[in-house]
Design a protein around this motif. Structure first.
Motif, PDB file in Angstrom:
ATOM      1  N   GLU A 131       0.833  -1.203   0.000  1.00 29.49           N
ATOM      2  CA  GLU A 131       0.000   0.000   0.000  1.00 29.49           C
ATOM      3  C   GLU A 131       0.868   1.254   0.000  1.00 29.49           C
ATOM      4  O   GLU A 131       1.896   1.314   0.679  1.00 29.49           O
ATOM      5  N   ILE A 132       0.423   2.231  -0.786  1.00 35.60           N
ATOM      6  CA  ILE A 132       1.054   3.547  -0.806  1.00 35.60           C
ATOM      7  C   ILE A 132       0.018   4.540  -0.289  1.00 35.60           C
ATOM      8  O   ILE A 132      -1.040   4.722  -0.896  1.00 35.60           O
ATOM      9  N   LYS A 133       0.326   5.180   0.819  1.00 34.50           N
ATOM     10  CA  LYS A 133      -0.631   6.074   1.458  1.00 34.50           C
ATOM     11  C   LYS A 133      -0.143   7.516   1.432  1.00 34.50           C
ATOM     12  O   LYS A 133       0.966   7.807   0.981  1.00 34.50           O
ATOM     13  N   ALA A 134      -0.985   8.399   1.942  1.00 33.10           N
ATOM     14  CA  ALA A 134      -0.682   9.829   1.902  1.00 33.10           C
ATOM     15  C   ALA A 134       0.514  10.197   2.761  1.00 33.10           C
ATOM     16  O   ALA A 134       1.092  11.272   2.588  1.00 33.10           O
ATOM     17  N   ASP A 135       0.918   9.304   3.677  1.00 33.88           N
ATOM     18  CA  ASP A 135       2.016   9.646   4.577  1.00 33.88           C
ATOM     19  C   ASP A 135       3.378   9.654   3.893  1.00 33.88           C
ATOM     20  O   ASP A 135       4.389   9.948   4.535  1.00 33.88           O
ATOM     21  N   ILE A 136       3.439   9.329   2.576  1.00 37.59           N
ATOM     22  CA  ILE A 136       4.714   9.450   1.864  1.00 37.59           C
ATOM     23  C   ILE A 136       5.076  10.917   1.664  1.00 37.59           C
ATOM     24  O   ILE A 136       6.233  11.239   1.391  1.00 37.59           O
ATOM     25  N   PHE A 137       4.073  11.799   1.803  1.00 33.59           N
ATOM     26  CA  PHE A 137       4.322  13.236   1.705  1.00 33.59           C
ATOM     27  C   PHE A 137       4.280  13.862   3.096  1.00 33.59           C
ATOM     28  O   PHE A 137       3.699  13.302   4.027  1.00 33.59           O
ATOM     29  N   ALA A 138       4.884  15.022   3.206  1.00 32.67           N
ATOM     30  CA  ALA A 138       4.914  15.748   4.475  1.00 32.67           C
ATOM     31  C   ALA A 138       4.602  17.217   4.227  1.00 32.67           C
ATOM     32  O   ALA A 138       4.644  17.693   3.087  1.00 32.67           O
ATOM     33  N   GLU A 139       4.276  17.917   5.285  1.00 31.48           N
ATOM     34  CA  GLU A 139       3.987  19.349   5.171  1.00 31.48           C
ATOM     35  C   GLU A 139       5.209  20.091   4.639  1.00 31.48           C
ATOM     36  O   GLU A 139       6.334  19.841   5.070  1.00 31.48           O
ATOM     37  N   GLY A 140       4.963  20.976   3.686  1.00 29.88           N
ATOM     38  CA  GLY A 140       6.056  21.738   3.088  1.00 29.88           C
ATOM     39  C   GLY A 140       6.598  21.141   1.816  1.00 29.88           C
ATOM     40  O   GLY A 140       7.368  21.801   1.107  1.00 29.88           O
ATOM     41  N   ASP A 141       6.222  19.897   1.483  1.00 30.20           N
ATOM     42  CA  ASP A 141       6.678  19.292   0.224  1.00 30.20           C
ATOM     43  C   ASP A 141       6.092  20.032  -0.962  1.00 30.20           C
ATOM     44  O   ASP A 141       4.952  20.530  -0.914  1.00 30.20           O
ATOM     45  N   LYS A 142       6.847  20.089  -2.045  1.00 31.62           N
ATOM     46  CA  LYS A 142       6.375  20.699  -3.290  1.00 31.62           C
ATOM     47  C   LYS A 142       6.027  19.588  -4.279  1.00 31.62           C
ATOM     48  O   LYS A 142       6.821  18.659  -4.485  1.00 31.62           O
ATOM     49  N   VAL A 143       4.833  19.682  -4.889  1.00 36.80           N
ATOM     50  CA  VAL A 143       4.345  18.620  -5.763  1.00 36.80           C
ATOM     51  C   VAL A 143       3.807  19.212  -7.069  1.00 36.80           C
ATOM     52  O   VAL A 143       3.516  20.413  -7.162  1.00 36.80           O
ATOM     53  N   ASP A 144       3.678  18.331  -8.073  1.00 39.74           N
ATOM     54  CA  ASP A 144       3.015  18.652  -9.334  1.00 39.74           C
ATOM     55  C   ASP A 144       1.706  17.871  -9.388  1.00 39.74           C
ATOM     56  O   ASP A 144       1.694  16.657  -9.154  1.00 39.74           O
ATOM     57  N   THR A 195      -1.179  20.172 -16.039  1.00 46.31           N
ATOM     58  CA  THR A 195      -0.309  19.971 -14.888  1.00 46.31           C
ATOM     59  C   THR A 195      -0.002  21.320 -14.236  1.00 46.31           C
ATOM     60  O   THR A 195       0.460  22.240 -14.911  1.00 46.31           O
ATOM     61  N   THR A 196      -0.289  21.429 -12.954  1.00 50.95           N
ATOM     62  CA  THR A 196       0.065  22.615 -12.177  1.00 50.95           C
ATOM     63  C   THR A 196       1.283  22.267 -11.337  1.00 50.95           C
ATOM     64  O   THR A 196       1.248  21.334 -10.528  1.00 50.95           O
ATOM     65  N   GLN A 197       2.367  23.010 -11.529  1.00 46.89           N
ATOM     66  CA  GLN A 197       3.642  22.663 -10.921  1.00 46.89           C
ATOM     67  C   GLN A 197       3.911  23.436  -9.634  1.00 46.89           C
ATOM     68  O   GLN A 197       3.375  24.511  -9.403  1.00 46.89           O
ATOM     69  N   ASN A 198       4.748  22.824  -8.827  1.00 50.18           N
ATOM     70  CA  ASN A 198       5.322  23.474  -7.648  1.00 50.18           C
ATOM     71  C   ASN A 198       4.270  23.931  -6.639  1.00 50.18           C
ATOM     72  O   ASN A 198       4.345  25.030  -6.090  1.00 50.18           O
ATOM     73  N   LEU A 199       3.298  23.073  -6.373  1.00 50.50           N
ATOM     74  CA  LEU A 199       2.296  23.368  -5.356  1.00 50.50           C
ATOM     75  C   LEU A 199       2.802  22.901  -3.986  1.00 50.50           C
ATOM     76  O   LEU A 199       3.480  21.882  -3.876  1.00 50.50           O
ATOM     77  N   GLU A 200       2.447  23.624  -2.964  1.00 56.14           N
ATOM     78  CA  GLU A 200       2.912  23.304  -1.617  1.00 56.14           C
ATOM     79  C   GLU A 200       1.855  22.519  -0.857  1.00 56.14           C
ATOM     80  O   GLU A 200       0.671  22.866  -0.877  1.00 56.14           O
ATOM     81  N   ILE A 201       2.290  21.456  -0.190  1.00 56.99           N
ATOM     82  CA  ILE A 201       1.396  20.696   0.676  1.00 56.99           C
ATOM     83  C   ILE A 201       1.355  21.387   2.037  1.00 56.99           C
ATOM     84  O   ILE A 201       2.370  21.496   2.730  1.00 56.99           O
ATOM     85  N   VAL A 202       0.169  21.856   2.398  1.00 59.08           N
ATOM     86  CA  VAL A 202       0.016  22.612   3.641  1.00 59.08           C
ATOM     87  C   VAL A 202      -0.187  21.683   4.823  1.00 59.08           C
ATOM     88  O   VAL A 202       0.327  21.927   5.922  1.00 59.08           O
ATOM     89  N   LYS A 203      -0.939  20.591   4.599  1.00 59.15           N
ATOM     90  CA  LYS A 203      -1.236  19.686   5.706  1.00 59.15           C
ATOM     91  C   LYS A 203      -1.461  18.281   5.170  1.00 59.15           C
ATOM     92  O   LYS A 203      -1.972  18.101   4.072  1.00 59.15           O
ATOM     93  N   VAL A 204      -1.082  17.280   5.971  1.00 57.39           N
ATOM     94  CA  VAL A 204      -1.289  15.876   5.625  1.00 57.39           C
ATOM     95  C   VAL A 204      -2.096  15.221   6.743  1.00 57.39           C
ATOM     96  O   VAL A 204      -1.661  15.205   7.901  1.00 57.39           O
ATOM     97  N   ASP A 205      -3.288  14.719   6.394  1.00 53.09           N
ATOM     98  CA  ASP A 205      -4.117  13.986   7.351  1.00 53.09           C
ATOM     99  C   ASP A 205      -3.866  12.499   7.123  1.00 53.09           C
ATOM    100  O   ASP A 205      -4.473  11.876   6.255  1.00 53.09           O
TER     101      ASP A 205
END
Length: 225
Positions: free
Chosen positions: A112-125, A187-197
């Motif tokens: 399983e791949i879950k949302a916890d692979i990302f963290a607050e402050g990560d930049k994503v496309d 594709t929208t680039q360089n978006l910031e992840i503000v919070k991970v639930d």
């Protein structure tokens, strides 16, 4: 690519950050995704991890006493697709996508791949199919200017001159004209992840993400540095 996940768009809202600033965010239901196949150079010519996301029923074909066929779950996965998922040891999935991870050896089937692979402050496309707008004019579709709106004008919302009448006596390819707008891969680039639930597998991404609600969104670690 090191991190990626499939998600569905829930909608937009707003939250307050640690500094007390109001931040508009897009809520994404990210995963859980399941590894359905691991591609290798020996078998496939390249390395990639195939993941499935979203539950889907299996198409079942039944026959009555007269031999008449009846199909249950007509829009479910067929027999060949069911065999693919059975081989991976997972349930049938609605979406199947590939990610060319650099560390494919670290993944296993049915993992399983879950949302916890990302963290607050990560930049994503974020990649998705944009909202379809139907047939639109050149002003809305391409942002062109309108003509005079006075009564004597015969030119209001047309796209303007299409080309010279004598030289070159044709319309160049790529000329901006009315046509179908939207419903394309964006594709929208360089978006910031503000919070991970982590508990609910939710990603809160700053700003807007392409696509309507409930649409499939591919979230990858950004290529921009």
């Amino acid at each position: 690519m090191k991190k990626a996940i499939l998600a569905t768009k829930v909608g937009m809202t707003q939250i307050f950050n640690a500094e007390g600033e109001l931040v508009p965010v897009t809520v994404l239901q990210a995963g859980p995704c399941v590894v359905t196949q691991i591609k290798t150079i020996e078998n496939d010519g390249y390395e990639a991890v195939q993941v499935g996301f979203g539950e889907k029923k299996v198409r079942v074909v039944e026959k009555d006493a007269n031999g008449k066929k009846s199909i249950a779950h007509r829009h479910g996965v067929n027999k060949a697709q069911k065999g693919h998922f059975d081989k991976a040891g997972t349930d049938a999935k609605r979406y199947v996508r590939e990610f060319r991870f650099e560390n494919t050896a670290d993944y296993q089937l049915a993992q399983e791949i879950k949302a916890d692979i990302f963290a607050e402050g990560d930049k994503v496309d974020a990649t998705a199919i944009s909202k379809g707008k139907g047939f639109q004019g050149a002003i809305k579709r391409l942002g062109q200017h309108r003509g005079p709106m006075a009564h004597g004008s015969k030119f209001h919302r047309h796209q303007g001159s299409n080309g010279s009448c004598s030289t070159p006596s044709r319309v160049f390819k790529g000329k901006g004209m009315p046509g179908h707008m939207g419903s394309v891969r964006v594709t929208t680039q360089n978006l910031e992840i503000v919070k991970v639930d982590v508990e609910n597998n939710l990603l809160l991404v700053k700003g807007s993400v392409p696509g309507p609600k409930k649409s499939l969104v591919t979230v990858k670690e950004t290529t921009k540095r």
